[in-house]
Design a protein around this motif. Structure first.
Motif, mmCIF file in Angstrom:
data_model
loop_
_atom_site.group_PDB
_atom_site.id
_atom_site.type_symbol
_atom_site.label_atom_id
_atom_site.label_comp_id
_atom_site.label_asym_id
_atom_site.label_seq_id
_atom_site.Cartn_x
_atom_site.Cartn_y
_atom_site.Cartn_z
ATOM 1 N N GLY A 124 4.515 -46.163 33.838
ATOM 2 C CA GLY A 124 4.484 -44.753 34.186
ATOM 3 C C GLY A 124 3.212 -44.375 34.901
ATOM 4 N N VAL A 125 3.133 -43.124 35.316
ATOM 5 C CA VAL A 125 2.002 -42.626 36.086
ATOM 6 C C VAL A 125 0.700 -42.689 35.292
ATOM 7 N N ASN A 126 0.798 -42.596 33.974
ATOM 8 C CA ASN A 126 -0.412 -42.603 33.141
ATOM 9 C C ASN A 126 -1.158 -43.937 33.197
ATOM 10 N N GLU A 127 -0.547 -44.968 33.757
ATOM 11 C CA GLU A 127 -1.215 -46.272 33.871
ATOM 12 C C GLU A 127 -2.079 -46.382 35.130
ATOM 13 N N PHE A 128 -2.001 -45.382 36.007
ATOM 14 C CA PHE A 128 -2.846 -45.385 37.205
ATOM 15 C C PHE A 128 -4.241 -44.889 36.852
ATOM 16 N N ASP A 129 -5.262 -45.514 37.418
ATOM 17 C CA ASP A 129 -6.643 -45.058 37.266
ATOM 18 C C ASP A 129 -7.026 -44.350 38.562
ATOM 19 N N ARG A 130 -6.870 -43.039 38.592
ATOM 20 C CA ARG A 130 -7.067 -42.280 39.811
ATOM 21 C C ARG A 130 -7.847 -40.987 39.539
ATOM 22 N N ARG A 131 -8.390 -40.413 40.612
ATOM 23 C CA ARG A 131 -9.069 -39.125 40.510
ATOM 24 C C ARG A 131 -8.074 -38.040 40.083
ATOM 25 N N PRO A 132 -8.531 -36.974 39.440
ATOM 26 C CA PRO A 132 -7.647 -35.837 39.162
ATOM 27 C C PRO A 132 -7.216 -35.179 40.473
ATOM 28 N N ILE A 133 -6.065 -34.542 40.451
ATOM 29 C CA ILE A 133 -5.487 -33.975 41.673
ATOM 30 C C ILE A 133 -6.411 -32.945 42.316
#
Length: 259
Positions: A130-139
């Motif tokens: 799912g999306v929660n597994e991405f390590d990304r900046r907040p929108i």
């Protein structure tokens, strides 16, 4: 228009670092060549070359273009379509920003090697749960317009060199200006060109999201009168007001239905 089937894997794709010793079949190699031929450029006027070649560790798709911001972004736009398309075909893919170009390569005059995509049979899962597994900046660090946060979630999930996520979008009267965060001095020596390729990757996700939402846009290259401190301008997405309002109304209706 991009292949609409490429939108869904944006939310599950992952880089694959473990590969099986199983070689790609002739049918798979033919399929990859067909996908290369189908890739749609962001900027049709930019010159580029995509080439499938065999390396010691398997197969790679090598990308060549002029070393300019727009040309590098165009290449990233093309290669990300292949990343998503080959994900749908069940193959592993891994971006190689520092990968070596094949021996004996002969790109067209004026083009140079920029990036490659490793392709092969995966020995680990090719998708995230799912999306929660991405390590990304907040929108909020991706785009300054609150109404577009849902639409630009796809952009937030785009891969980038060293996970640097250099993209930033500002909105002004339905025109979305696309900026690259300027890398720090040490990073500039290593990932400067790769970050321009990353911008094309993010724009691939942006166009897929816009088209999936039925929002029409055109690309403009005239820079805004005012710059953005710490950022380099790339291009502008000129959004059709009517189609954008239609998408926003639909989004609000869906939120009300869930409530």
């Amino acid at each position: 228009m991009l292949n609409p089937n490429l939108y869904a894997p944006v939310f599950t794709r992952k880089s694959v670092r473990k590969y099986a010793e199983t070689p790609l079949t002739p049918a798979q190699l033919s399929m990859i060549k067909a996908e290369i031929a189908k890739a749609v450029p962001l900027l049709p006027g930019e010159k580029y070359k995509l080439e499938l070649g065999e390396a010691r560790e398997g197969w790679r798709i090598y990308g060549y273009c002029e070393n300019t911001p727009l040309s590098n972004a165009n290449l990233g736009f093309l290669l990300q379509q292949l990343d998503l398309a080959l994900h749908l075909e069940g193959l592993g893919r891994l971006w190689f920003g520092m990968g070596r170009e094949p021996k004996g390569s002969n790109p067209p005059k004026g083009l140079s090697y920029a990036m490659c995509l490793k392709v092969g049979a995966a020995a680990e899962p090719i998708a995230r749960a799912g999306v929660n597994e991405f390590d990304r900046r907040p929108i909020q660090e991706i785009i300054d317009e609150d109404d577009l946060h849902t639409l630009f979630e796809a952009v937030r999930l785009a891969p980038s060199a060293r996970n640097s996520q250099p993209w930033y979008f500002t909105e002004d009267n339905e025109k979305i200006q696309v900026w690259r965060r300027q890398p720090k001095l040490l990073d500039k020596l290593i990932i400067d060109r790769m970050n321009w390729v990353d911008m094309g990757i993010a724009l691939c996700h942006a166009v897929l999201a816009l088209e999936n939402a039925g929002v029409i846009c055109e690309i403009e290259l005239a820079p805004p009168k005012k710059g953005l401190e710490g950022h380099d301008y790339l291009l502008t997405l000129d959004i059709d007001k009517l189609s954008l309002k239609g998408w926003l109304k639909k989004l609000k209706d869906e939120i009300l239905d869930r409530d």
